[in-house]
Write a protein that holds these residues in place. Structure first.
Motif, mmCIF file in Angstrom:
data_model
loop_
_atom_site.group_PDB
_atom_site.id
_atom_site.type_symbol
_atom_site.label_atom_id
_atom_site.label_comp_id
_atom_site.label_asym_id
_atom_site.label_seq_id
_atom_site.Cartn_x
_atom_site.Cartn_y
_atom_site.Cartn_z
ATOM 1 N N SER A 40 30.160 -9.369 51.014
ATOM 2 C CA SER A 40 30.955 -9.726 52.200
ATOM 3 C C SER A 40 30.504 -11.055 52.772
ATOM 4 C CB SER A 40 30.815 -8.647 53.276
ATOM 5 O OG SER A 40 31.188 -7.404 52.769
ATOM 6 N N ASP A 51 37.944 -8.216 50.424
ATOM 7 C CA ASP A 51 36.624 -7.597 50.588
ATOM 8 C C ASP A 51 36.741 -6.083 50.526
ATOM 9 O OD1 ASP A 51 33.995 -7.144 51.058
ATOM 10 O OD2 ASP A 51 33.987 -7.844 53.135
ATOM 11 N N GLU A 52 36.441 -5.542 49.364
ATOM 12 C CA GLU A 52 36.584 -4.104 49.123
ATOM 13 C C GLU A 52 37.917 -3.557 49.630
ATOM 14 O OE1 GLU A 52 33.151 -1.773 50.025
ATOM 15 O OE2 GLU A 52 31.832 -3.476 49.686
HETATM 16 MG MG LIG Z 1 30.663 -5.697 52.449
#
Ligand SMILES: [Mg+2]
Ligand SMILES: Nc1ncnc2c1ncn2[C@@H]1O[C@H](COP(=O)(O)OP(=O)(O)OP(=O)(O)O)[C@@H](O)[C@H]1O
Lengths: 255, 333
Positions: A45, A173-174
């Motif tokens: 991240s 991000d994910e």
């Molecule tokens: Mg993360």
């Protein structure tokens, strides 16, 4: 193919003293679908947020489409950011307004403050918002409040919002970490389509190796803020996998 | 080393405070009971001597507080600090009793004095109904305007008083601290004090009352609003920033949608409070029903006072109910 994203010796030290990125040299070519792997806390991240300067990096260089991100500020930074769409694990939509309003907010980087304050969007923008909602299969949900949508639908609204920016790059991000496997695959399909049909470059952090193999054209793995593996998804065998996730990891748990 | 000194100093001043307070209380009681007189300076000197004596012999309340590990094995009744706390409570109670002039005898035997006002309550004088309603309307509008005028100020100030929106630069911090400090300061000054100031400034009447409540409301709402901003979900803020929006657009599109309904709820709650405070503020020159109540009470027109009290109670009750209902609806939004 030219590099659309380049970082040189990128470091990030948080105010708390945590050294989250330790010299990242990343090159992503135009049109790639780059998967970021790595344990929780490895810096995925942090890296993604440095790329569009949501957080300031401590040292090193970042170039996106030939522009220097590190020194950018004011209007230049806005111009860089608006060509980078971003998708988040928690969707990050405004919950108590409609899907359409959320999608329209993707255009904010292009309109002046005065114009946006009157909430009078251009007709083309509204048409584009409908078009993008249609693309992610949610045209009928345009006037529904986001909080009444399911997780998968919310993530698709977020994709439509990113599309409003006409981005060259998408940072995700994910994006599927809080979705069930079937919904996750649907969302990844949309990202894959943007990559192939619209030639958008995608960097996407993931925890699912199967999805990485299915959609990624390249894999970059982080460990403790350093790149420990770079290569095609096919090269990612059991041994490499254990290097990234530690000796005790078994692939079963992240299929 | 530096830490040791700090603890010793803290211990010393705690002990000093304890002994001076204890001596002071005992002196008050002796003075009350026996007319015993003493120069105040002896209390300070005595406190200092006792502190040094006891600290040197290892008996210290401060040490218990700042070096807690030392005495923990002992039961409280076996320790010095246990007894000192008991002693502190006992003398405080007695001093308080005399200072407040507590007198249960009067409470139970002098009910007759209140007969006038009590019978007034049960026989309200409806002849002054229209006059009272006019004053009451004044009070409600006074509270309403105070709230309405406070909203824009508090709304704008709240953004600058929210930690998560202010940049972590010297300027950002200064603005944040300054606004927070002023809000706390202005809020800790009661509306009644503001009313006294403004009744001199603009003259007695509802305008003075409105200004008083407005100042107080700005301070209170700024605090409530900005805390609401600090509690918002950071995700949308990040997402809107990432689209290339500028700071003001981020505030308008990511922050405001998240705070609008709590803001409305707080504002209505504030109006509710302001109606109640407007009555009190009227007593010191803020106009409205409070002023009327004061006048009638001074004329000893208990039946008029009775009617006014009923009217105030009714308005407060209705405001309370409706504002609770509206707030409930807003929370669901
Ligand atoms: Mg993360
Ligand atoms: N705002 C912050 N302040 C201080 N430290 C932070 C902050 N955000 C992240 N970190 C630290 O930086 C390191 C990298 O965190 P990061 O969130 O980038 O990891 P990640 O790979 O995204 O993990 P996850 O898979 O859990 O999302 C961690 O040690 C984390 O504790």
């Amino acid at each position: 193919m030219k590099n659309i994203i380049e970082t040189r010796d990128l470091h990030k030290v948080y105010a708390s003293g945590i050294h989250a990125l330790k010299g990242i040299n990343l090159e992503v070519k135009e049109g790639e679908f780059c998967i970021l792997l790595g344990l929780s806390g490895s810096g995925k991240s942090t890296l993604l947020r440095c790329l569009n300067k949501l957080i300031d990096s401590t040292s090193g260089e970042i170039n996106i489409d030939g522009e220097n991100v590190v020194t950018a500020s004011g209007y230049t930074l806005r111009r860089i950011r608006r060509q980078i769409g971003m998708i988040f694990q928690q969707f990050n939509l405004i919950k108590n307004v409609t899907a359409l309003t959320n999608v329209l907010s993707g255009k904010l980087g292009y309109v002046s403050l005065g114009h946006s304050l009157t909430f009078s969007y251009h007709k083309e923008d509204i048409d584009a918002a409908h078009e993008n909602l249609k693309r992610v299969g949610l045209l009928n949900f345009a006037n529904k409040k986001v909080k009444n949508l399911s997780g998968g639908q919310q993530q698709r609204v977020a994709i439509a919002r990113a599309l409003m920016q006409d981005p060259k790059v998408i940072l995700a991000d994910e994006p599927v970490a809080s979705l069930d496997p079937a919904t996750a695959d649907t969302v990844m399909k949309y990202l894959g389509e943007l990559n192939r049909k619209d030639n958008m470059t995608v960097i996407c952090s993931l925890h699912f190796l199967s999805l990485a193999r299915k959609y990624g054209t390249r894999v970059v793995a982080l460990k403790d803020g350093k790149i420990v593996f770079e290569g095609s998804p096919k090269e990612l065998d059991e041994r490499k996998f254990k290097e990234i996730y530690g000796e005790d990891a078994e692939e079963v748990e992240i299929r | 080393m530096k830490n040791n000194l700090k603890i010793t100093l803290k211990t010393f001043f705690t002990d000093l405070l304890f002994w001076i307070y204890l001596l002071g209380c005992l002196y008050y009681l002796f003075n009350y009971w026996f007319g015993f007189e003493l120069e105040n300076i002896y209390l300070l000197v005595g406190g200092l001597i006792l502190t040094l004596l006891f600290m040197l012999s290892g008996i210290s309340l401060g040490r218990k507080l700042f070096l807690p590990s030392r005495f923990t094995e002992l039961k409280w009744s076996r320790t010095f600090w246990g007894w000192s706390v008991i002693l502190l409570l006992i003398v405080t109670f007695f001093v308080g009793w005399y200072l407040v002039e507590v007198n249960p005898y009067k409470f139970f035997t002098k009910f007759g004095n209140a007969r006038g006002i009590m019978s007034g309550l049960f026989n309200p004088n409806f002849d002054i109904l229209s006059m009272s309603l006019k004053a009451l309307t004044e009070t409600i509008y006074l509270a309403l305007l105070a709230t309405l005028f406070a909203i824009p100020f508090a709304f704008i100030l709240s953004f600058f008083a929210a930690r998560n929106l202010m940049p972590k630069t010297l300027l950002g911090n200064t603005v944040y601290v300054a606004i927070r400090t002023f809000a706390t300061l202005f809020r800790s000054i009661e509306a009644i004090v503001w009313a006294i100031i403004f009744s001199v400034w603009v003259g007695i009447g509802p305008f003075a009352g409105m200004l008083a409540l407005m100042i107080h409301s700005i301070a209170a709402l700024t605090k409530l609003y900005s805390e609401q901003i600090e509690n918002i979900d950071d995700g949308p803020v990040e997402a809107i920033k990432a689209t290339g929006a500028n700071t003001l657009q981020v505030w308008v599109f990511a922050v405001i949608p998240q705070i609008i309904s709590p803001y409305l709820a707080f504002t209505i709650y504030r109006w509710d409070i302001n109606v109640r405070m407007a009555t009190i503020v009227g007593f010191v020159g803020g106009g409205g029903i409070g002023l009327l109540l004061l006048q009638q009470q001074q004329l000893l027109r208990w039946q008029n006072v009775g009617l006014i009290i009923w009217l105030i109670a009714a308005v407060v009750w209705i405001m309370d109910m409706t504002s609770a209902k509206i707030r409930e609806k807003l929370i669901e939004m």
